[in-house]
Design a protein around this motif. Structure first.
Motif, PDB file in Angstrom:
ATOM      1  N   GLY A 140      -1.234  -5.074  -7.836  1.00 58.27           N
ATOM      2  CA  GLY A 140      -0.794  -5.265  -6.620  1.00 58.27           C
ATOM      3  C   GLY A 140      -1.119  -6.127  -5.873  1.00 58.27           C
ATOM      4  O   GLY A 140      -0.781  -6.712  -4.759  1.00 58.27           O
TER       5      GLY A 140
ATOM      6  N   ASP B 175       0.573  -1.301   2.715  1.00 60.78           N
ATOM      7  CA  ASP B 175       0.770  -1.400   1.136  1.00 60.78           C
ATOM      8  C   ASP B 175      -0.162  -2.333   0.356  1.00 60.78           C
ATOM      9  O   ASP B 175      -0.289  -2.350  -0.757  1.00 60.78           O
TER      10      ASP B 175
ATOM     11  N   ARG C   9      -2.945  -4.251  -1.142  1.00 61.86           N
ATOM     12  CA  ARG C   9      -3.988  -3.739  -2.109  1.00 61.86           C
ATOM     13  C   ARG C   9      -5.078  -4.727  -2.648  1.00 61.86           C
ATOM     14  O   ARG C   9      -4.570  -6.161  -2.454  1.00 61.86           O
TER      15      ARG C   9
END
Length: 644
Positions: free
Chosen positions: A58, A74, A76
């Motif tokens: 990610g 979101d 990462r």
């Protein structure tokens, strides 16, 4: 320092001043041998491996999430994950046309995440995230910008200015606007931006980038960063760069900072600053560097230890510190012309950089111990390794700075081989290679280098093109040849003994002339300075630039490496397949209830005589889990304690 008019544009480091002018990737081609194999694996396996893992974890997706406004939930990876994408881009850019599509695709992913003012980071500055530059100690924002700029410079120099270079320049303009004389009077907890800004100044001719780099160097060491449990020395904010006597703190940070200081010193003509960096390098090499060239003996803070604190079994010797050490040594070599800097670069390339990647280029050492006491467990191939210290190479790490750093180093490696000056051409690193360049007066020179170095010690240079006037060919005679005999053979067959430093031959060369350098690569025993307490009573083996180690894989009867005793009174000999064989023995197991005995009652464990097979350190752990050691205990002579 003399002005340096660079002809090649495809250069990772392109100083405008200095003793030597580097040859670029368009002037040098590695054609075979040790480094050609590793560069092929890097280009065909490692780059794609890094790209796929970053997508999978990610890290690349962070840029897409930032552009779509969902980064706060979101994101990462660690706060510096952006930099790994940038280092991969830099490596791909140096590889050239073969990776144009990958560079374009990754650039298209990054571009929408850049703010209008040039700021680009996926961990700070958006709703739900910490404000920009709110954590200069640990946030790595300027560090990430630095790697972005270096990727942009690589694209501009190798393929011409494209979107990646434009993104990088906007980021650099933002840094100058934000941290200039009227802006934030701080520095990044992890130096890196300094070298990047200087290189961008060299590329563009823009003075503001050089000025900003100089500002960052001068601000360092005045306590602008918060004190931490490791102390401000961790990020070199305890002593100004000009006053420091030795490299200290986090090894990668210290080496990146010093490389940036060299760049600033060279471009500004600051001889005092350059002298300070040389002084620190000298002290660090003399007292804080492992036999392999590795640097950093502390695991807890990834830092240098005190002088002579170099325990083999606790060697951290981070791969990134090896990369940074080569970067620094190369800059000092270009600035001064002194071959000792190329000596350390060679040692580090063969014994740290080459050690990190597995033979297939898809797993890596992060730390490089010199003594493995227990057989490691193979890391899973489908999961990130949480530990930097491992008995076997891992495919990816939670902090994966090392794989991409190795990738960009191998991609640009031909640019470390040779230089020119006003008098001729200098060869600093040896590999099968072809060189084509021009001397200061514009006349062309072409050379063909043939060698099986480091397996063999013969380096043959064949002249392909030469001006019809005298010029000087210089070949580095490595420091490890001291005490042995090295020879230079000229085109007429006349030979002379040469000593560590530089062997020079000045004449009017003709096409077809051959010059031969013969280096004594026979294995030799090495002992450590007695102040290195952890290596007392042991010896190591070095053959040419290669450090050797004993691996349990080669021992009979299931013995581990700690059972080895060697006899240094007998010289080690070349063995089959690039190995070295030493006389010695294997101590039998001995369990006791208390590990200490009075000297007059102590007895040595029984030792079975046998030949000990040693292998190049860079190759260890390629045959499965094993124990290993570089420093080998010697067979104790029979002694009787003196009684009074």
């Amino acid at each position: 320092m003399r002005e340096n008019t660079a002809r090649s544009l495809v250069l990772p480091v392109a100083p405008t001043r200095g003793r030597l002018r580097p040859l670029g990737l368009d002037e040098v081609r590695i054609t075979g041998g040790f480094w050609a194999r590793r560069r092929h694996v890097n280009a065909t396996a490692t780059l794609a491996h890094c790209r796929d893992w970053m997508e999978r974890e990610g890290w690349t997706g962070n840029f897409r999430a930032a552009a779509k406004g969902r980064i706060d939930r979101d994101r990462r990876g660690r706060e510096f994950a952006d930099s790994e994408v940038y280092k991969l881009l830099e490596a791909m850019a140096w590889e050239g046309a073969a990776y144009d599509e990958d560079v374009a695709a990754l650039t298209g992913t990054i571009s929408p995440a850049q703010h209008p003012d040039g700021y680009l980071n996926t961990a700070f500055g958006r709703p739900g995230q910490p404000p920009r530059y709110s954590d200069l100690e640990w946030g790595h924002e300027l560090y990430c910008h630095g790697h972005l700029v270096q990727a942009g410079v690589a694209q501009a120099r190798s393929r011409g200015e494209g979107e990646l270079a434009r993104i990088a320049r906007r980021a650099a303009d933002h840094v100058c606007d934000t941290f200039g004389p009227g802006g934030i009077q701080g520095v990044c907890g992890h130096p890196e931006i300094e070298t990047a800004l200087v290189e961008l100044a060299r590329l563009t001719g823009e003075q503001r980038y050089l000025d900003q780099a100089a500002l960052f160097v001068e601000r360092r060491g005045h306590g602008t960063l918060a004190d931490i449990e490791f102390g401000r020395a961790y990020y070199q904010d305890d002593v100004p760069v000009r006053r420091a006597e030795v490299l200290r703190g986090h090894a990668v940070r210290a080496l990146y900072l010093t490389a940036g200081a060299v760049d600033v010193a060279v471009e500004t003509g600051d001889d005092a600053l350059l002298a300070a960096t040389v002084r620190q390098w000298e002290a660090t090499v003399a007292r804080r560097t492992y036999l392999t060239g590795g640097m950093g003996s502390h695991h807890r803070d990834e830092s240098f230890g005190d002088d002579f604190v170099l325990p083999p079994d606790r060697a951290y010797s981070e791969t990134c510190a090896g990369v940074a050490s080569v970067m620094l040594a190369w800059r000092l070599l270009l600035a001064t012309g002194e071959p000792r800097f190329a000596d350390l670069a060679e040692r580090t390339l063969f014994n740290v950089i080459a050690t990190s990647p597995a033979e297939d280029g898809r797993s890596f050492f992060y730390a490089n111990t010199l003594h493995r006491r227990h057989r490691g467990v193979a890391p899973p191939t489908d999961r990130v390794s949480p530990r930097a210290d491992s008995g076997l190479r891992a495919p990816w790490f939670a902090v994966s700075c090392c794989p991409t750093n190795v990738a960009r180093t191998l991609a640009q490696l031909p640019a470390y081989l040779a230089t020119t000056d006003g008098d001729g051409v200098q060869l600093h690193q040896y590999a099968d290679a072809e060189l084509s360049t021009s001397l200061a007066d514009g006349q062309g020179v072409a050379l063909r280098v043939r060698t099986d170095y480091p397996s063999g010690g013969t380096v043959t240079v064949r002249i392909g093109r030469s001006p019809a006037r005298p010029w000087t060919l210089s070949l580095r005679v490595p420091g490890w040849t001291a005490g042995a005999t090295a020879r230079l053979v000229d085109p007429d067959g006349k030979q002379r003994t040469v000593t560590p430093g530089t062997a020079q031959l000045t004449r009017t060369f003709r096409p077809g002339d051959e010059i031969r350098l013969e280096l004594p690569v026979a294995p030799r025993w090495i002992r450590a300075d007695p102040r290195v307490d952890a290596a007392r009573g042991t010896v190591a083996v070095q053959r040419g630039p290669l450090v050797y180690c004993a691996e349990s894989t080669d021992l009979p009867g299931g013995h581990e490496a700690d059972a080895i005793r060697v006899d240094p009174s007998t010289a080690p000999q070349d063995g089959p397949g690039g190995s070295v064989v030493a006389e010695g023995g294997l101590a039998g197991p001995r369990d006791t209830t208390w590990p200490y005995q009075p000297l007059d009652q102590a007895t040595a464990p029984a030792t079975a005589r046998t030949a000990i097979t040693l292998v190049p350190y860079h190759s260890w752990a390629n045959r499965g889990p094993s124990t290993m050691r570089v420093w080998l205990p010697t067979t104790p002579p029979p002694t009787t304690p003196t009684r009074r």
